[in-house]
Design a protein around this motif. Structure first.
Motif, mmCIF file in Angstrom:
data_model
loop_
_atom_site.group_PDB
_atom_site.id
_atom_site.type_symbol
_atom_site.label_atom_id
_atom_site.label_comp_id
_atom_site.label_asym_id
_atom_site.label_seq_id
_atom_site.Cartn_x
_atom_site.Cartn_y
_atom_site.Cartn_z
ATOM 1 N N VAL A 1 0.935 -1.296 -0.002
ATOM 2 C CA VAL A 1 0.186 0.001 0.071
ATOM 3 C C VAL A 1 0.676 1.338 -0.153
ATOM 4 O O VAL A 1 0.617 2.387 -0.824
ATOM 5 N N TYR B 1 -0.013 3.159 -3.486
ATOM 6 C CA TYR B 1 -0.604 4.497 -3.314
ATOM 7 C C TYR B 1 0.028 5.666 -2.989
ATOM 8 O O TYR B 1 -0.267 6.710 -3.254
ATOM 9 N N ARG C 1 -7.141 -3.525 0.540
ATOM 10 C CA ARG C 1 -8.191 -2.584 0.392
ATOM 11 C C ARG C 1 -9.436 -3.072 1.113
ATOM 12 O O ARG C 1 -10.366 -2.511 1.607
ATOM 13 N N ALA D 1 -11.316 -1.132 4.155
ATOM 14 C CA ALA D 1 -12.740 -0.587 3.706
ATOM 15 C C ALA D 1 -13.553 -0.512 5.057
ATOM 16 O O ALA D 1 -14.326 0.530 5.362
#
Length: 180
Positions: free
Chosen positions: A137, A141, A169, A173
């Motif tokens: 991540v 990102y 993800r 979430a």
């Protein structure tokens, strides 16, 4: 964190005169890499650490490490982001251990209900991920790097990195759902 001073243009005395030391090709290459990537790297580290001073320290330390390993590094940008990510991860771990230690010493009789929508940050949520997911991540990102570069740097296949991102993800979430 230790601070290192890099002196690449130190004048020398030769034959009774002060002369500039000739730069090596390696020093020139590192200097160009520094000019091209330091600002973005320091900004990325600042976002991850939440502190501009720490972000600059992490970026600087990554460049110091690059100087030691420059001959064996094929992709300096990816190497720098990985090294910085590791430094940030180590910082988060240390902070977590300190928080646990202070929590054991603190007053345990008062409990206040916390509202995650005001206290939880994306950084905290990412920090809660396992290492294999967290690094994917952070690289993909936060550093805005392609999956292929991440896979090469992490020593995984592109499919494995994509799976790690999917799993991350899926875990993030529900944690971040109420934070919006």
């Amino acid at each position: 964190m230790t601070t290192a001073t890099i002196a690449l243009d130190v004048p020398r005395v030769w034959g009774g005169r002060i002369v500039a030391r000739p730069q090596t090709a390696t020093e020139d290459a590192v200097r160009e890499i520094y000019r091209a990537h330091y600002g973005m790297l320091a900004g990325w580290a600042t976002k991850l650490a939440g502190d501009p001073d720490l972000g600059h320290d992490f970026a600087t330390e990554a460049f110091v490490k690059l100087l030691r390993h420059v001959d064996s590094v094929n992709e300096p940008r990816a190497w720098l982001y990985t090294a910085t990510g590791n430094l940030v991860r180590d910082h988060w771990r240390k902070r977590g251990r300190e928080a646990i230690a202070y929590g054991k010493v603190g007053d345990e009789t008062t409990t206040v209900a916390t509202d995650h929508s005001t206290t939880l940050t994306v950084r905290d949520a990412v920090q809660s991920l396992p290492d294999r997911l967290r690094m994917a991540v952070m690289m993909h990102y936060f550093a805005d790097r392609p999956v292929a570069t991440d896979a090469e740097q992490l020593g995984k296949s592109q499919g494995a990195v994509k799976r790690d991102l999917y799993d991350a993800r899926a875990r993030l979430a529900p944690i971040l759902e109420g934070v919006r």
